[in-house]
Design a protein around this motif. Structure first.
Motif, PDB file in Angstrom:
ATOM      1  N   ASP B  54      33.717  58.777  42.709  1.00  0.00           N
ATOM      2  CA  ASP B  54      33.458  58.857  43.983  1.00  0.00           C
ATOM      3  C   ASP B  54      35.160  57.804  45.034  1.00  0.00           C
ATOM      4  OD1 ASP B  54      31.147  56.377  45.518  1.00  0.00           O
ATOM      5  OD2 ASP B  54      33.071  56.048  44.131  1.00  0.00           O
ATOM      6  N   GLY B  55      35.493  57.546  43.628  1.00  0.00           N
ATOM      7  CA  GLY B  55      37.092  56.828  44.103  1.00  0.00           C
ATOM      8  C   GLY B  55      36.551  55.640  45.459  1.00  0.00           C
ATOM      9  N   THR B  56      35.452  55.194  45.500  1.00  0.00           N
ATOM     10  CA  THR B  56      34.767  54.105  46.001  1.00  0.00           C
ATOM     11  C   THR B  56      35.196  52.987  45.557  1.00  0.00           C
ATOM     12  OG1 THR B  56      32.443  54.107  46.002  1.00  0.00           O
ATOM     13  CG2 THR B  56      33.827  54.953  47.696  1.00  0.00           C
ATOM     14  N   LYS B  57      35.145  52.907  44.312  1.00  0.00           N
ATOM     15  CA  LYS B  57      34.631  50.922  43.443  1.00  0.00           C
ATOM     16  C   LYS B  57      35.456  51.296  42.192  1.00  0.00           C
ATOM     17  CE  LYS B  57      29.993  51.315  44.761  1.00  0.00           C
ATOM     18  NZ  LYS B  57      30.141  52.289  45.142  1.00  0.00           N
ATOM     19  N   SER B  58      36.076  49.710  42.030  1.00  0.00           N
ATOM     20  CA  SER B  58      37.049  49.746  41.018  1.00  0.00           C
ATOM     21  C   SER B  58      36.610  47.911  40.379  1.00  0.00           C
ATOM     22  CB  SER B  58      38.450  49.620  41.733  1.00  0.00           C
ATOM     23  OG  SER B  58      38.436  48.847  42.781  1.00  0.00           O
ATOM     24  N   PHE B  59      37.166  48.272  39.161  1.00  0.00           N
ATOM     25  CA  PHE B  59      37.256  47.317  38.579  1.00  0.00           C
ATOM     26  C   PHE B  59      37.511  46.666  37.781  1.00  0.00           C
ATOM     27  CE2 PHE B  59      31.998  47.652  39.476  1.00  0.00           C
ATOM     28  CZ  PHE B  59      32.164  48.774  40.304  1.00  0.00           C
ATOM     29  N   TYR B  60      37.823  45.509  37.019  1.00  0.00           N
ATOM     30  CA  TYR B  60      39.372  45.175  35.917  1.00  0.00           C
ATOM     31  C   TYR B  60      38.565  44.401  35.051  1.00  0.00           C
ATOM     32  CZ  TYR B  60      41.283  46.707  40.138  1.00  0.00           C
ATOM     33  OH  TYR B  60      41.782  47.703  40.894  1.00  0.00           O
ATOM     34  N   ALA B  61      39.430  44.399  33.711  1.00  0.00           N
ATOM     35  CA  ALA B  61      38.850  43.004  32.737  1.00  0.00           C
ATOM     36  C   ALA B  61      39.195  42.211  33.894  1.00  0.00           C
ATOM     37  CB  ALA B  61      39.335  43.757  31.791  1.00  0.00           C
ATOM     38  N   ALA B  62      39.208  40.677  33.136  1.00  0.00           N
ATOM     39  CA  ALA B  62      39.041  39.161  33.650  1.00  0.00           C
ATOM     40  C   ALA B  62      40.882  39.166  33.665  1.00  0.00           C
ATOM     41  CB  ALA B  62      38.434  38.390  32.642  1.00  0.00           C
ATOM     42  N   SER B  63      41.282  39.402  32.394  1.00  0.00           N
ATOM     43  CA  SER B  63      43.215  39.709  31.730  1.00  0.00           C
ATOM     44  C   SER B  63      43.939  39.848  32.367  1.00  0.00           C
ATOM     45  CB  SER B  63      43.194  40.165  30.472  1.00  0.00           C
ATOM     46  OG  SER B  63      43.025  40.857  30.797  1.00  0.00           O
ATOM     47  N   VAL B  64      43.502  41.074  33.771  1.00  0.00           N
ATOM     48  CA  VAL B  64      44.521  41.707  34.440  1.00  0.00           C
ATOM     49  C   VAL B  64      43.925  41.597  36.640  1.00  0.00           C
ATOM     50  CG1 VAL B  64      44.708  43.829  32.891  1.00  0.00           C
ATOM     51  CG2 VAL B  64      43.134  43.760  34.182  1.00  0.00           C
ATOM     52  N   ARG B  65      43.008  41.521  36.487  1.00  0.00           N
ATOM     53  CA  ARG B  65      42.237  40.716  37.461  1.00  0.00           C
ATOM     54  C   ARG B  65      43.008  39.934  38.523  1.00  0.00           C
ATOM     55  NH1 ARG B  65      37.187  38.981  36.833  1.00  0.00           N
ATOM     56  NH2 ARG B  65      36.338  40.889  36.063  1.00  0.00           N
ATOM     57  N   GLY B  66      43.945  40.898  39.606  1.00  0.00           N
ATOM     58  CA  GLY B  66      44.312  40.043  40.733  1.00  0.00           C
ATOM     59  C   GLY B  66      45.777  41.013  40.582  1.00  0.00           C
ATOM     60  N   ARG B  67      45.938  41.110  38.992  1.00  0.00           N
ATOM     61  CA  ARG B  67      47.341  41.730  39.400  1.00  0.00           C
ATOM     62  C   ARG B  67      46.893  43.008  38.473  1.00  0.00           C
ATOM     63  NH1 ARG B  67      50.148  40.264  34.527  1.00  0.00           N
ATOM     64  NH2 ARG B  67      48.066  40.468  32.827  1.00  0.00           N
ATOM     65  N   PHE B  68      46.190  43.891  38.136  1.00  0.00           N
ATOM     66  CA  PHE B  68      46.678  45.487  38.151  1.00  0.00           C
ATOM     67  C   PHE B  68      45.593  45.990  39.306  1.00  0.00           C
ATOM     68  CE2 PHE B  68      47.662  45.422  33.176  1.00  0.00           C
ATOM     69  CZ  PHE B  68      48.453  44.163  33.834  1.00  0.00           C
ATOM     70  N   THR B  69      45.910  47.177  40.084  1.00  0.00           N
ATOM     71  CA  THR B  69      45.302  47.935  40.972  1.00  0.00           C
ATOM     72  C   THR B  69      45.408  49.230  40.090  1.00  0.00           C
ATOM     73  OG1 THR B  69      46.232  46.428  42.528  1.00  0.00           O
ATOM     74  CG2 THR B  69      45.307  48.572  42.637  1.00  0.00           C
ATOM     75  N   ILE B  70      43.549  50.267  40.246  1.00  0.00           N
ATOM     76  CA  ILE B  70      43.843  51.838  39.720  1.00  0.00           C
ATOM     77  C   ILE B  70      43.221  52.021  40.788  1.00  0.00           C
ATOM     78  CG2 ILE B  70      41.116  51.172  39.314  1.00  0.00           C
ATOM     79  CD1 ILE B  70      41.317  53.026  37.347  1.00  0.00           C
TER      80      ILE B  70
END
Lengths: 109, 119
Positions: B54-70
């Motif tokens: 639904d495009g409302t939630k995004s999740f990240y690996a710890a190694s990229v969290r805060g730097r990458f955005t999907i």
């Protein structure tokens, strides 16, 4: 969260069977039925083999089977063929809303 | 024909940014999620990020969290990975993978795009 643990290598002769293990924890494999296996040839695109622990992806021969017990998932390839030689990766959804890959197992036929 | 095509890779200096794209075609109009997965040279596959169907939630690996955005666009057929503050260890082939559910399996993958972070 650490990577799932797979043996670095596995091997078998043509026609034999081989089983690759994938060990996790209660937070990933022990928590989720969203466990998958991928076949990856160097330089190629990964290919889904197994999803939801035991289901074969479309077009995958029934020589490939998988299971899960507790915090360990397993992939068995029966009747090994030369074209099965590849890297195999397990993945699991974890309770922290991440996907974890195993380190990969190089299967030699 | 079901297809994912990545683009946007290249050579970039440490600390700079890059935006990867993943164009989906040949699918039905049912919403789907998308993962980004990478493979560093000589290493195994590593999950990077996921956006829900639904495009409302995004999740990240710890190694990229805060730097990458999907993210994805309004058509829901183009997906992006905005990468900021790139590091040498982000050097990898980046694949997008289609997920018809929530953190389930990736039955369709793109061919990959290469990102090299080097001065």
């Amino acid at each position: 969260q650490s990577a799932l643990t797979q043996p670095p290598s596995a091997s078998g002769s043509p026609g034999q069977s081989v089983t690759i293990s994938c060990t996790g924890s209660r937070s990933d494999i022990g928590y989720s039925n969203q466990v998958s296996w991928y076949q990856h040839l160097p330089g190629k695109v990964p290919k889904l083999v197994i999803y939801e622990v035991t289901k074969r992806a479309a077009g995958v021969p029934d020589r490939f089977s998988a299971s899960k017990s507790g915090t360990t998932a397993s992939l068995t390839v029966a009747g090994l063929r030369p074209e099965d030689e590849a890297d195999y990766y397990c993945t699991s959804y974890a309770d922290t809303n991440i996907l974890i890959f195993g380190g990969g197992t190089k299967l030699t036929v | 024909q079901v297809r994912l095509v990545e683009s946007g890779g290249g050579v970039v200096q440490p600390g700079r940014s890059l935006r990867l794209s993943c164009a989906a075609s040949g699918f039905s109009y049912r919403d789907f999620g998308m993962h980004w997965v990478r493979q560093a040279p000589g290493k195994g596959l590593e999950w990077v990020a996921f956006i829900s169907p639904d495009g409302t939630k995004s999740f990240y690996a710890a190694s990229v969290r805060g730097r990458f955005t999907i993210s994805r666009d309004r058509s829901k057929k183009n997906f992006f990975l905005q990468m900021l503050s790139l590091r040498a260890e982000d050097t990898a082939i980046y694949f997008c993978g289609k997920d018809d559910s929530f953190f389930n399996a990736m039955a369709v993958w793109g061919q990959g795009t290469t990102v090299t972070v080097s001065s």
